[in-house]
Design an enzyme around this catalytic site. Structure first.
Site, PDB file in Angstrom:
ATOM      1  CB  SER A 284      -0.918   0.011   1.233  1.00 26.06           C
ATOM      2  OG  SER A 284      -0.160   0.219   2.404  1.00 26.06           O
ATOM      3  CB  THR A 285       0.244   4.763  -0.933  1.00 28.22           C
ATOM      4  OG1 THR A 285      -0.348   4.394  -2.174  1.00 28.22           O
ATOM      5  CG2 THR A 285       1.056   6.021  -1.133  1.00 28.22           C
TER       6      THR A 285
END
Length: 481
Positions: A22-23
């Site tokens: 995920s970011t």
């Protein structure tokens, strides 16, 4: 059932590398896609595994299996294209214990495919590895729930201290550098004050939206809902809220409490007026039909040459193509306003309660067709019985063979069954008696006196099947006739 790809390479030593990040994880913990792939490739090289495919889910949460990459992994496993799936860390596959065990038992083990986590150093080809997966999956879910709980507690703690929680500042504010605390944006704050000023001066919501769109097209996409949200947002009087909790905020207010309270009182009043208007001025919606073309009629606001608010034929208003019955409907200038037509029908229902002679005349006038239909059915049934008996008598005395009359007997039986069904339907559709009708009419008057428009509407639909309007002519079709 999927067919195995016979042209695919042997699944022995073939592996899929699955990578998810995920970011937030990439930024804070160094779980980048490139880093995971490099480590997994070196791992496969050391153990002699042949890489079938590198599958990546960038920017996806591990909270569910609704990810394109994991679906591709499942397809490869079910098609027996690989016999191992390797991840860098267990929570790359899933952070849900339930999803982890589903993948392990229903996907991997069910298709003789092993699951390998490089960092935790276990392999589901062994019993110990399978047990460890279950244990680690439980801890992964526990961590996820702890994160959620800490986040909720953090939001509540910020709210208690008066901090704003949303990720986007409302119109009129911007964020202070490095945090989500609000500071007044002078330009946008003037727009908020203008919206409140216009509304408090009596300007309609849609007019305010149009004005804002013309004057400030780049600030927001101005719609009626945008104006209403602005007028209802307590952040403008210095409040912060989350779900159903509201606290005093630490930011500066833009609107005074008195203006905000007055605006919201007006919004609520307008809402009640709208509800009452819909109930009291559209009582006949769904019952009205045009006497010329047969289309339904709808309440419409008209302002060209004759009074406002009328029920108008759909073929005339042409507001819904599916409801149009004719291109040449003449039912255009009937003399009744919406309120006048409603009152005519209301008066007719009231008469049912007090004028029994009038009620009996309606029932007597409209009951004849039903009685005649029943009598016709009974007469025809008697005739069919005579014909059937005559044919059977001929057969019994040997005058005809059964084969000669079989088709005719079958036709008579089919017609008799159809008539019997019709007669039963006519018999079971018995109208209400006079006392029941009068009771409904009395209840209608009581509901009208109490402004209980829901009950008024219900009784209207109980007593009236439809109303046909053609210019000044009104024809009521009662349900009890």
């Amino acid at each position: 059932m999927k067919k195995k790809n016979i042209n695919a390479p042997s699944p022995i030593d073939m592996v899929d590398l699955y990578i998810r990040v995920s970011t937030t994880e990439q930024a804070m913990e160094g779980y980048s896609v490139g880093e995971q792939e490099n480590r997994l490739r070196r791992f496969c090289e050391a153990l002699g595994y042949q890489i079938h495919k590198v599958i990546i889910d960038p920017g996806y949460s591990g909270a569910s299996l609704n990810r394109p990459g994991i679906k591709e992994v499942i397809h490869d496993v079910q098609d027996h294209l690989v016999n191992k799936v390797i991840v860098w860390k267990l929570d790359r596959l899933s952070r849900s214990q339930k999803d982890m065990l589903i993948m392990l038992e229903d996907i991997f083990l069910a298709n003789n495919c092993d699951f390998v986590s490089m960092l935790e150093s276990f392999d589901t080809s062994t019993a110990f590895g399978r047990a460890i997966v279950g244990i680690l999956a439980a801890f992964a879910q526990l961590e996820r729930e702890n994160i959620k709980e800490r986040t909720t507690m953090g939001r509540q703690a910020r709210l208690a201290k008066g901090h704003y929680n949303s990720s986007r500042p409302p119109l009129g504010y911007s964020f202070l550098p490095g945090c989500n605390d609000l500071k007044v944006d002078p330009y946008e704050a003037s727009i908020v004050r203008e919206i409140f000023s216009l509304f408090l001066s009596g300007t309609a919501i849609n007019t305010i939206a149009s004005t804002m769109q013309k004057k400030y097209p780049t600030v927001r996409s101005w719609k009626n809902t945008t104006i209403r949200r602005t007028l209802r947002n307590s952040v403008y009087i210095g409040k912060v809220s989350d779900v159903d909790i509201t606290r005093d905020g630490i930011h500066e207010a833009i609107i005074s409490d008195s203006d905000f309270n007055m605006a919201n009182a007006m919004l609520q009043h307008n809402l009640e007026i709208k509800k009452q208007s819909c109930r009291s001025h559209s009582l006949l919606t769904g019952l009205l039909y045009c006497g010329d073309c047969g289309a339904r009629m709808q309440p419409r606001t008209i302002s060209k040459g004759y009074p406002l608010r009328r029920y108008v034929c759909y073929s005339v208003s042409r507001t819904n193509k599916a409801m149009i019955k004719s291109d040449h409907c003449t039912n255009r200038l009937h003399p009744y306003t919406l309120e006048e037509l409603d009152n005519i029908i209301i008066s007719e229902i009231k008469k049912l309660a007090v004028d029994e002679k009038y009620l009996k005349s309606i029932i007597q006038e409209d009951a004849a067709p039903i009685i005649n239909e029943a009598e016709l059915c009974q007469d025809r049934l008697a005739e069919l019985d005579k014909q059937t008996d005559k044919l059977l008598n001929l057969y019994q005395i040997g005058a005809v063979d059964l084969s000669q009359i079989q088709d005719r007997l079958t036709s008579l039986k089919q017609e008799r069954n159809a008539l019997t069904q019709t007669l039963n339907k006519v018999s079971t559709e018995m109208p209400m008696n006079i006392q029941q009708i009068q009771d409904y009419a009395t209840a209608f008057q009581e509901a009208l006196a109490k402004n209980d428009y829901d009950q008024v509407n219900n009784i209207i639909h109980i007593l009236i099947d439809k109303i046909v309007v053609l210019n000044e002519d009104i024809e009521i079709h009662w349900t009890f006739c």
